[in-house]
Scaffold this motif. Structure first.
Motif, PDB file in Angstrom:
ATOM      1  N   SER A 119       4.981  -3.738 -12.097  1.00  0.00           N
ATOM      2  CA  SER A 119       4.336  -2.662 -11.353  1.00  0.00           C
ATOM      3  C   SER A 119       3.877  -3.195 -10.005  1.00  0.00           C
ATOM      4  O   SER A 119       3.452  -4.350  -9.899  1.00  0.00           O
ATOM      5  CB  SER A 119       3.126  -2.149 -12.148  1.00  0.00           C
ATOM      6  OG  SER A 119       2.335  -1.290 -11.373  1.00  0.00           O
TER       7      SER A 119
ATOM      8  N   GLN B 147       0.830  -1.203   0.000  1.00  0.00           N
ATOM      9  CA  GLN B 147       0.000   0.000   0.000  1.00  0.00           C
ATOM     10  C   GLN B 147       0.869   1.259   0.000  1.00  0.00           C
ATOM     11  O   GLN B 147       0.572   2.225  -0.691  1.00  0.00           O
ATOM     12  CB  GLN B 147      -0.952   0.005   1.197  1.00  0.00           C
ATOM     13  CG  GLN B 147      -1.912   1.177   1.206  1.00  0.00           C
ATOM     14  CD  GLN B 147      -2.853   1.206   0.015  1.00  0.00           C
ATOM     15  OE1 GLN B 147      -3.438   0.201  -0.359  1.00  0.00           O
ATOM     16  NE2 GLN B 147      -3.004   2.365  -0.600  1.00  0.00           N
TER      17      GLN B 147
ATOM     18  N   SER C  12      -6.988   4.029  -2.870  1.00  0.00           N
ATOM     19  CA  SER C  12      -6.311   5.230  -3.403  1.00  0.00           C
ATOM     20  C   SER C  12      -7.021   6.476  -2.912  1.00  0.00           C
ATOM     21  O   SER C  12      -8.090   6.420  -2.304  1.00  0.00           O
ATOM     22  CB  SER C  12      -6.305   5.209  -4.928  1.00  0.00           C
ATOM     23  OG  SER C  12      -7.621   5.449  -5.419  1.00  0.00           O
TER      24      SER C  12
ATOM     25  N   ILE D  24       2.432   1.617  -3.500  1.00  0.00           N
ATOM     26  CA  ILE D  24       1.458   1.980  -4.532  1.00  0.00           C
ATOM     27  C   ILE D  24       1.040   3.449  -4.412  1.00  0.00           C
ATOM     28  O   ILE D  24       0.704   4.089  -5.408  1.00  0.00           O
ATOM     29  CB  ILE D  24       0.239   1.034  -4.561  1.00  0.00           C
ATOM     30  CG1 ILE D  24      -0.340   1.009  -5.981  1.00  0.00           C
ATOM     31  CG2 ILE D  24      -0.817   1.430  -3.551  1.00  0.00           C
ATOM     32  CD1 ILE D  24      -1.223  -0.167  -6.267  1.00  0.00           C
TER      33      ILE D  24
ATOM     34  N   PRO E 152      -3.897  -5.700  -6.610  1.00  0.00           N
ATOM     35  CA  PRO E 152      -5.067  -5.291  -7.402  1.00  0.00           C
ATOM     36  C   PRO E 152      -6.130  -4.689  -6.490  1.00  0.00           C
ATOM     37  O   PRO E 152      -6.181  -4.995  -5.302  1.00  0.00           O
ATOM     38  CB  PRO E 152      -5.536  -6.604  -8.036  1.00  0.00           C
ATOM     39  CG  PRO E 152      -5.030  -7.665  -7.128  1.00  0.00           C
ATOM     40  CD  PRO E 152      -3.745  -7.143  -6.538  1.00  0.00           C
TER      41      PRO E 152
ATOM     42  N   GLU F 299       3.460   5.109  -6.552  1.00  0.00           N
ATOM     43  CA  GLU F 299       3.165   4.794  -7.953  1.00  0.00           C
ATOM     44  C   GLU F 299       1.990   5.640  -8.449  1.00  0.00           C
ATOM     45  O   GLU F 299       2.034   6.193  -9.548  1.00  0.00           O
ATOM     46  CB  GLU F 299       2.868   3.299  -8.100  1.00  0.00           C
ATOM     47  CG  GLU F 299       2.787   2.851  -9.526  1.00  0.00           C
ATOM     48  CD  GLU F 299       2.686   1.340  -9.666  1.00  0.00           C
ATOM     49  OE1 GLU F 299       3.729   0.665  -9.702  1.00  0.00           O
ATOM     50  OE2 GLU F 299       1.548   0.835  -9.729  1.00  0.00           O
ATOM     51  N   GLN F 300       0.959   5.750  -7.647  1.00  0.00           N
ATOM     52  CA  GLN F 300      -0.214   6.545  -8.033  1.00  0.00           C
ATOM     53  C   GLN F 300       0.135   8.034  -8.093  1.00  0.00           C
ATOM     54  O   GLN F 300      -0.274   8.728  -9.017  1.00  0.00           O
ATOM     55  CB  GLN F 300      -1.353   6.317  -7.041  1.00  0.00           C
ATOM     56  CG  GLN F 300      -1.921   4.917  -7.114  1.00  0.00           C
ATOM     57  CD  GLN F 300      -2.823   4.570  -5.934  1.00  0.00           C
ATOM     58  OE1 GLN F 300      -2.863   5.255  -4.921  1.00  0.00           O
ATOM     59  NE2 GLN F 300      -3.545   3.468  -6.064  1.00  0.00           N
TER      60      GLN F 300
ATOM     61  N   SER G 280       1.235  -2.362  -8.661  1.00  0.00           N
ATOM     62  CA  SER G 280      -0.212  -2.590  -8.796  1.00  0.00           C
ATOM     63  C   SER G 280      -0.513  -4.015  -9.263  1.00  0.00           C
ATOM     64  O   SER G 280      -1.612  -4.516  -9.020  1.00  0.00           O
ATOM     65  CB  SER G 280      -0.850  -1.564  -9.734  1.00  0.00           C
ATOM     66  OG  SER G 280      -0.338  -1.680 -11.029  1.00  0.00           O
TER      67      SER G 280
ATOM     68  N   ALA H  96      -6.340  -1.727  -5.296  1.00  0.00           N
ATOM     69  CA  ALA H  96      -5.697  -0.965  -4.224  1.00  0.00           C
ATOM     70  C   ALA H  96      -6.548   0.219  -3.781  1.00  0.00           C
ATOM     71  O   ALA H  96      -7.275   0.834  -4.581  1.00  0.00           O
ATOM     72  CB  ALA H  96      -4.341  -0.455  -4.693  1.00  0.00           C
TER      73      ALA H  96
END
Length: 163
Positions: free
Chosen positions: A146, A117, A156, A120, A152, A123-124, A148, A154
């Protein structure tokens, strides 16, 4: 009712020498970082190395605490240090390596849910993938394109009304 299959591509390398020179270097940095982990309770040492877009490599290792929830995983140490030291610089990749004082770790150990988490989130925020290299102290290397892929659905910021 509808059903949908969710999956991802996983590359499995029998040996680290099959990786690019940069990936080998990143994995080596993770292995070196794990040696300095503070893991007196689990005896399970993890090292992480983060490659930034500017070419810098930032390392981290797990830091345990007798009050177990107070410790921190290697992945978060490395990612948070990268974010603090190089704010706004894109994270390209993270290598993670694990070993134990009690047995030979011969398969890759994936990041825990909290680490997935946390990674990610970056990444986001940067809107570009962070590839992951995973390895035990010996054995195969797993590569995901990735974070992600392995998290899957995730959570956000979109769930907080900040799409």
């Amino acid at each position: 009712m509808k059903k949908k299959q969710v999956g991802f591509e996983l590359s499995i390398y029998d040996d680290a020498y099959e990786l690019s020179q940069m990936e080998q270097k990143l994995l080596k940095e993770a292995e070196l970082a794990r040696e300095n982990a503070y893991a007196p309770y689990s005896n399970f040492k993890v090292g992480a190395a983060v490659l930034l877009e500017n070419g810098e490599i930032v390392i981290g290792n797990n830091q345990e605490n007798s009050s177990y929830p107070s410790g921190l995983c290697a992945e978060r140490v490395a990612v948070f240090q990268a974010g603090a030291k190089f704010p706004g610089v894109t994270i390209k990749s993270i290598a993670i390596s694990a070993t134990s004082n009690n047995y030979v770790v011969d398969k890759p150990a994936g990041p825990c849910g909290n680490c997935r988490q946390s990674i990610i989130e970056y990444e986001q925020k940067q809107e570009s993938p962070i590839s992951i290299l995973l390895r035990g102290e010996v054995g195969p290397v797993f590569k995901c394109n990735s974070i992600s892929d392995i998290l899957p659905l995730a959570f956000s910021r979109s769930f907080l009304g900040d799409s």
